[in-house]
Design an enzyme around this catalytic site. Structure first.
Site, mmCIF file in Angstrom:
data_model
loop_
_atom_site.group_PDB
_atom_site.id
_atom_site.type_symbol
_atom_site.label_atom_id
_atom_site.label_comp_id
_atom_site.label_asym_id
_atom_site.label_seq_id
_atom_site.Cartn_x
_atom_site.Cartn_y
_atom_site.Cartn_z
ATOM 1 N N GLY A 156 6.831 1.269 1.799
ATOM 2 C CA GLY A 156 7.344 -0.076 1.592
ATOM 3 C C GLY A 156 6.902 -0.694 0.287
ATOM 4 O O GLY A 156 6.488 -0.012 -0.655
ATOM 5 N N CYS A 157 6.946 -2.023 0.247
ATOM 6 C CA CYS A 157 6.797 -2.765 -1.004
ATOM 7 C C CYS A 157 5.421 -2.663 -1.637
ATOM 8 O O CYS A 157 5.265 -2.933 -2.829
ATOM 9 C CB CYS A 157 7.131 -4.240 -0.765
ATOM 10 S SG CYS A 157 8.867 -4.547 -0.360
ATOM 11 N N TYR A 158 4.414 -2.287 -0.874
ATOM 12 C CA TYR A 158 3.061 -2.298 -1.422
ATOM 13 C C TYR A 158 2.631 -0.949 -2.008
ATOM 14 O O TYR A 158 1.523 -0.813 -2.527
ATOM 15 C CB TYR A 158 2.050 -2.708 -0.337
ATOM 16 C CG TYR A 158 1.984 -1.772 0.856
ATOM 17 C CD1 TYR A 158 1.290 -0.571 0.790
ATOM 18 C CD2 TYR A 158 2.607 -2.102 2.055
ATOM 19 C CE1 TYR A 158 1.219 0.283 1.874
ATOM 20 C CE2 TYR A 158 2.547 -1.256 3.153
ATOM 21 C CZ TYR A 158 1.855 -0.067 3.060
ATOM 22 O OH TYR A 158 1.799 0.777 4.141
ATOM 23 N N PHE A 360 2.599 -6.874 -0.545
ATOM 24 C CA PHE A 360 2.690 -7.010 0.907
ATOM 25 C C PHE A 360 3.754 -6.063 1.444
ATOM 26 O O PHE A 360 4.789 -5.834 0.811
ATOM 27 C CB PHE A 360 3.054 -8.455 1.274
ATOM 28 C CG PHE A 360 2.334 -9.481 0.451
ATOM 29 C CD1 PHE A 360 1.031 -9.837 0.749
ATOM 30 C CD2 PHE A 360 2.947 -10.063 -0.645
ATOM 31 C CE1 PHE A 360 0.357 -10.765 -0.015
ATOM 32 C CE2 PHE A 360 2.284 -11.002 -1.425
ATOM 33 C CZ PHE A 360 0.984 -11.357 -1.109
#
Length: 381
Positions: A156-158, A360
């Site tokens: 994901g985004c992190y 996050f």
């Protein structure tokens, strides 16, 4: 041992999407309810985004050969291809972005070349293939066949921050190591029309982009700014597992991005910073705004608003994140690298300044990093 990021390059696909135009296309879909149309208008208009980029050339017109797969430019109608069809585009378009941005990062790593690279770390959560992007980079750039390769998938985004942390770990273990890190996310491959609020919010935010960096502990001269990798930490918030998730469906990957996410970040962001700032007691005791730079992953405008308010940061400290969101949208893991690139380009010559970075993702996971810009040397008269 000092480990530095010696180059950082970013790239986007050629197709530019004006946010207002994409909003109108989404709002005109036949399957949207009246409430769905209102949610589209609200989500797109409040996103803080003016433009995004996509690997889907069908936005610009019908394909030169064959039928459209994702979008009929003539009718403005969204199609609903299978996950397999979406992933076929990922294999082709992601490979081009990976090799292009990795090649640029290696070219700009002063004093280093293809023969010096010992490790490759690739990142993505928007597609899969094997031999993967790590392999494609080795072949395309003519790296040694013995280069060690790693891929961080579906985090994901992190995920860019764990990739940099892994590069730091490798370099601390082997002082001669040179690690090439590359992340590519093609989020728009999974865009779909829906009345579901989470899907609408995702459609208003996500975009495509790529970034690559060269990391090493070698002591080499440099005429350009560097970024020292100081400390990294990971924190799981006590709530939020269901608020942010990323699942594989039959017709693309499905984002869960609950409206409560900004509130979770607001409630737990200071606690997530405690283990990171503990590495430097002087920083732990000062106001957050006294740390010069903040590289925040711009998951959305409301998230940046919460971070700025909770940490009492200045508007200028959030400007690199807000400008990245405005000009590129949320490119998942690549986005925080775009923010870091902005900060690094503006590093003051001849000085060191601290950077606190946060990203996050699903879990809800908060990845943090304490970094330092090292400005380019000042030429003596």
């Amino acid at each position: 041992m000092t480990v530095t990021l010696r180059s950082l390059d970013i790239a986007v696909p050629a197709t530019e999407l004006a946010q207002a135009e994409v909003r109108d296309v989404f709002a005109a879909q036949d399957d949207l309810t009246r409430l769905g149309k209102r949610l589209v208008a609200t989500s797109f208009d409040s996103s803080g985004i003016e433009r995004r980029y996509s690997a889907l050339t069908e936005w610009d017109g019908p394909p030169a050969e064959g039928d459209p797969v994702f979008f009929e430019a003539g009718t403005g109608r969204f199609l609903n291809p299978t996950t397999g069809a979406r992933n076929e585009v990922f294999v082709r378009e992601a490979t081009e972005l990976y090799t292009r941005v990795a090649g640029e990062a290696l070219e700009h790593a002063e004093g280093l070349g293809a023969a010096d690279v010992t490790h490759v770390i690739t990142v993505s959560c928007t597609g899969f293939f094997a031999p993967g992007p790590d392999y494609r980079i080795v072949r395309a750039l003519g790296l040694n066949a013995s280069v060690q390769r790693y891929h961080l998938g579906f985090m994901g985004c992190y995920a860019a921050l764990p990739a940099l942390r892994q590069a730091q770990t490798i370099c601390r273990a082997d002082p001669d190591a040179v690690v090439l890190v590359a992340t590519v996310e093609l989020c728009t491959l999974h865009v779909r029309t829906s009345n579901d609020p989470d899907t609408i919010v995702g459609s208003s935010l996500f975009a495509d982009g790529a970034a690559a960096a060269v990391v090493t502990g070698r002591d080499l001269p440099s005429s350009t700014p560097l970024l020292r990798l100081d400390h990294f930490e990971t924190v799981l918030t006590p709530v939020g597992e269901e608020a942010m998730a990323w699942n594989i469906g039959d017709n693309g990957f499905e984002m869960v991005l609950g409206t409560y996410v900004p509130h979770i970040i607001d409630e737990h962001i200071t606690g997530a910073l405690v283990p990171l700032l503990a590495h430097d007691p002087a920083l732990a005791e000062m106001p957050y705004r006294d740390i010069e730079h903040w590289a925040i992953h711009p998951g959305g405008r409301s998230i940046l608003d919460k971070v700025e308010d909770k940490l009492e940061l200045t508007e200028a400290q959030l400007l690199p994140a807000r400008e990245t969101l405005r000009d590129f949208g949320n490119m998942s893991s690549a986005t925080v690298m775009f923010v870091l690139a902005k900060i690094l380009r503006e590093a003051t010559p001849g000085t060191e300044e601290r950077v606190c970075s946060m990203a996050f993702g699903p879990g809800l996971t908060v990845e943090t990093a304490l970094l330092s810009t090292i400005g380019a040397p000042v030429e003596r008269p």
